[in-house]
Design a protein around this motif. Structure first.
Motif, PDB file in Angstrom:
ATOM      1  N   GLU A 145      -2.189   5.378  -3.747  1.00 57.41           N
ATOM      2  CA  GLU A 145      -1.532   4.371  -3.049  1.00 57.41           C
ATOM      3  C   GLU A 145      -1.143   3.169  -3.547  1.00 57.41           C
ATOM      4  O   GLU A 145      -2.134   2.577  -4.565  1.00 57.41           O
ATOM      5  CB  GLU A 145      -2.461   4.147  -1.587  1.00 57.41           C
ATOM      6  N   LYS A 188       0.357  -0.527  -3.668  1.00 58.96           N
ATOM      7  CA  LYS A 188       0.539  -1.780  -2.760  1.00 58.96           C
ATOM      8  C   LYS A 188       2.009  -2.451  -3.151  1.00 58.96           C
ATOM      9  O   LYS A 188       1.903  -2.853  -4.356  1.00 58.96           O
ATOM     10  CB  LYS A 188      -0.363  -2.608  -2.502  1.00 58.96           C
ATOM     11  N   ARG A 227       2.362   1.205   0.404  1.00 55.60           N
ATOM     12  CA  ARG A 227       1.813   0.559   1.328  1.00 55.60           C
ATOM     13  C   ARG A 227       2.302  -0.779   1.297  1.00 55.60           C
ATOM     14  O   ARG A 227       2.067  -1.792   0.249  1.00 55.60           O
ATOM     15  CB  ARG A 227       0.070   0.439   0.949  1.00 55.60           C
ATOM     16  N   GLN A 272       2.543  -4.754   2.023  1.00 52.16           N
ATOM     17  CA  GLN A 272       1.160  -5.773   2.420  1.00 52.16           C
ATOM     18  C   GLN A 272       2.164  -6.919   3.390  1.00 52.16           C
ATOM     19  O   GLN A 272       3.040  -7.451   2.640  1.00 52.16           O
ATOM     20  CB  GLN A 272       0.706  -6.307   1.259  1.00 52.16           C
TER      21      GLN A 272
END
Length: 385
Positions: free
Chosen positions: A282, A284, A342, A344
């Motif tokens: 994953e 960010k 992902r 933020q």
């Protein structure tokens, strides 16, 4: 009485055209099922067992079988001189109850059937050992060589496994004559049979050592600490094992050493997870990067690689990096790495950032605060000009 006896073929559940092997197979099966030791105190089981052995004693002997096929029970009745010694007055042919029950129950039945004991004085493979080894994510992916410490039995160097002091030899056991087993007579309820059991004098070894080796106490082996090198193949997964042939305990009577089974545990990684040959990761990114696109550096098990994030990427979008996964175990090719984006969301904004975000919201047609918001933001922009 003879006229009350069941047909021998019926007793064994075979046809009159059954082959010798079919008759023997049927007898083995029924003898195992009906043995008195499995049914203590059961008189019916005892009678069935006697009847089964009586039937096999006739049908396994070509001459008796021929007389039985021609004259029935009268042709083989002991009163007519057709009987013989053995089990209940019948010859058991080439069937050894020790062989049947030794193989069936794994080396001895009820302490009396020594199928396994009869082979104790022959070469025996040593016991296999087990060990566990923890390795890193990368070591599992690309393979490595590790060393583990263990304690195992090894052939005594002083006596070379004989168990005898130098200059002496073992005596062949006089009771079993070196076989490790002796025959005993068992029976009850009107019948008897002969079985084999472990020789009590030599404890199944077939030999008696009068001058035991001082180094091993006559065992022929000693326990030693050993450091063993283990080669871990690339692509091994958590829970799998590596087998090292001949690295277990020493064999007996000249038998080969056992094996060493090393169970593999892979330590958790800070960034990656694994699913077979697939690596999961994953990454960010900021809201700005997701909206406008960006040049990213993505970590892989080979090192960092550049990746272009398309503008307008949505949260949870997954991209694939081909060939950046785990190598196939003892095979060709590699799996892929999947990168999940992902986004933020900022948890704290200063005044200028809030005004800028309000301006963006207004431009997108969203409702924004009136006071200290868009107006002050544009006024500051004019002053800067």
């Amino acid at each position: 009485m003879p006229e009350q006896k069941r047909d021998y073929y019926e007793v064994l559940g075979v046809s009159k055209t059954a082959s010798e092997e079919e008759i023997k197979k049927a007898y083995r099966k029924l003898a195992k099922q009906n043995h008195p030791d499995l049914h203590p105190g059961d008189k019916e089981a005892e009678e069935r067992f006697k009847e089964i052995n009586e039937a096999y004693g006739i049908l396994s002997d070509p001459e008796k079988k021929s007389r039985y096929d021609q004259f029935g029970h009268a042709g083989v009745d002991p009163n007519f001189g057709a009987g013989g010694g053995g089990f209940g007055g019948f010859d058991m042919g080439d069937i050894d109850l020790g062989d049947i029950f030794g193989s069936f129950f794994g080396g001895g039945f009820g302490g009396g059937f020594g199928g396994g004991s009869a082979r104790r004085n022959g070469p025996q493979k040593g016991e296999s050992l087990r060990a566990n080894l923890a390795i890193t994510f990368e070591e599992a992916a690309f393979g490595c060589t590790k060393e583990i410490d263990l304690t195992r039995t090894e052939t005594c160097e002083a006596c070379h496994g004989s168990g005898c002091e130098a200059g002496t030899t073992a005596e062949t056991c006089p009771d079993c004559r070196g076989t490790g087993t002796v025959r005993v007579q068992r029976g009850g309820g009107g019948f008897s049979f002969s079985t084999t059991t472990t020789c009590p004098k030599c404890r199944g070894t077939g030999k008696i050592i009068h001058s035991p080796c001082k180094a091993c106490g006559g065992a022929g082996s000693v326990r030693k600490k050993k450091r063993v090198s283990v080669t871990i193949p690339a692509g091994i997964d958590d829970g799998q094992a590596v087998s090292l042939r001949g690295q277990g305990n020493a064999g007996q009577n000249g038998g080969p050493a056992g094996d060493l089974l090393v169970g593999i545990r892979i330590k958790p990684h800070d960034l990656f997870q694994r699913d077979g040959t697939t690596v999961l990761y994953e990454h960010k990114v900021s809201f700005y990067q997701a909206a406008m696109g960006a040049e990213l550096e993505i970590p892989t098990i080979d090192g960092k690689v550049k990746w272009t994030l398309p503008a307008g990427t949505q949260p949870g979008t997954t991209f694939r990096l081909r060939g950046k996964g785990i190598p196939e175990l003892r095979g060709r090719g590699r799996g892929d790495q999947y990168v999940t984006v992902r986004v933020q969301v900022p948890t704290s904004l200063n005044a200028e950032q809030k005004e800028a975000l309000n301006a963006f919201g207004a431009a997108m047609g969203e409702t924004v605060p009136e006071e200290g918001g868009i107006k002050s933001f544009f006024e500051k922009k004019k002053k800067k000009k």
